[in-house]
Enzyme design. Structure first.
Site, short mmCIF file in Angstrom:
data_model
loop_
_atom_site.label_atom_id
_atom_site.label_comp_id
_atom_site.label_asym_id
_atom_site.label_seq_id
_atom_site.Cartn_x
_atom_site.Cartn_y
_atom_site.Cartn_z
N LEU A 40 -1.42 3.32 3.23
CA LEU A 40 -1.91 2.39 2.22
C LEU A 40 -2.82 1.40 2.94
CD1 LEU A 40 -1.58 1.67 -0.81
CD2 LEU A 40 0.30 0.18 -0.17
N ASP A 41 -4.04 1.22 2.45
CA ASP A 41 -5.01 0.34 3.10
C ASP A 41 -4.41 -1.04 3.38
OD1 ASP A 41 -6.98 2.21 3.09
OD2 ASP A 41 -8.04 1.42 1.35
N PRO A 42 -4.78 -1.66 4.51
CA PRO A 42 -4.30 -3.02 4.80
C PRO A 42 -4.62 -4.01 3.67
CG PRO A 42 -5.32 -2.09 6.74
CD PRO A 42 -5.58 -1.12 5.62
N ARG A 175 -11.11 2.44 -4.06
CA ARG A 175 -12.34 1.67 -3.84
C ARG A 175 -13.57 2.53 -4.14
NH1 ARG A 175 -12.23 0.42 2.12
NH2 ARG A 175 -10.70 2.10 2.20
#
Length: 303
Positions: A40-42, A175
């Protein structure tokens, strides 16, 4: 606590990397065999399933499971990272409406092609794309096929800012999804807030914070997560064969079962994955394939 086995479904906070969460879980539980089940992206938050002990064998199994996200999207802005953490490159004088968004949304439902962002954890020749991007290295990421099951436009919060809910296949970059949607609208977009609410069998309903884990060391067992799966108890003769890697024909497997377990096995759809156990301990996850019982994940440990 080194023999712990199970899952911890962590609510990852914004700004923390997935590997940082794994390091915290290792320290809290006092065990080394720990791994997350999908990055999971920061910049994103939400459920990050973490496997402990033998449960780490389910990594590939869960990596392909569907995900669900809530996303706050702002149209008319362009950044190098496609979120608000990067450098804002452009501000556009646009006014996007709900009607415009709903007109282009069908283009992004179903199987579509997506090019993951350069600021991502994808490996390029052994190095993470985001590290190469920060070093200003020129590189390309190949397009990939993904599947979007649904996109719901939930609310227009203010001008150009909208809240969405997305149900998608694993491997989807949220995104990029909304950057591509913005391009179809003739503009750009950033996604400053992404919250993952579901990852396979893991959701906000069975998630805890790192602070809660610190207090009670609570983990979910394999049976907690796979409570809906058929579990067949076998006799010692069959157990020894399976433990030694012998592939059993379905016909022979059925002959070995008790009347109760045979009835269970026949009433279930045998195309589904199921568990086989001996003396209350899982031997592994299996699947009926080509008239035989095929091992998917081996779990038994000889004592």
């Amino acid at each position: 606590m080194t023999n712990l086995t199970g899952f911890v479904n962590i609510i990852k906070p914004t700004g923390m990397g997935s590997t940082d969460v794994v390091s915290r879980v290792k320290r809290i539980l006092g065990t080394k065999k720990v791994g997350h089940l999908g990055t999971l992206d920061p910049a994103a938050s939400g459920v990050l399933p973490v496997a402990v002990g033998k449960a780490t064998k389910f990594f590939d199994y869960f990596l392909s499971k569907d995900k669900e996200y809530y996303a706050l999207v702002e149209f008319g802005l362009k950044s190098d990272t496609l979120d608000s953490y990067g450098e804002i490159l452009e501000k556009q004088n646009v006014k996007i409406t709900e009607e415009q968004i709903k007109n282009v949304m069908p283009q992004f439902i179903g199987e579509i092609t997506q090019i993951p962002p350069k600021f991502s954890a994808i490996k390029i020749n052994g190095k993470r794309a985001c590290d190469l991007a920060r070093e200003n290295v020129d590189f390309e990421i190949k397009p990939r096929k993904i599947k979007i099951f649904s996109i719901d436009l939930l609310k227009n919060l203010e001008q150009n800012r909208f809240l969405f809910k997305v149900h998608c296949q694993a491997g989807t970059y949220i995104r990029t999804l909304f950057s591509d949607m913005a391009e179809a609208l003739g503009t750009s977009a950033i996604t400053p807030v992404i919250i993952r609410t579901k990852s396979g069998a893991f959701s906000t309903k069975n998630a805890i914070t790192l602070e809660e884990l610190e207090k009670n060391h609570q983990i979910l067992s394999i049976s907690d997560i796979f409570c809906d799966f058929l579990n067949i108890e076998v006799n010692e003769f069959v157990a020894k064969k399976l433990i030694n890697g012998v592939k059993l024909k379905i016909e022979d497997f059925e002959k070995s079962l008790s009347e109760k377990n045979l009835k269970l096995f026949k009433t279930e759809n045998v195309k589904k994955d199921f568990f086989i156990s001996f003396n209350g301990e899982y031997i592994g996850m299996y699947r009926a394939n080509n008239n035989s019982i095929e091992n998917i994940i081996y779990l038994y440990e000889r004592t």
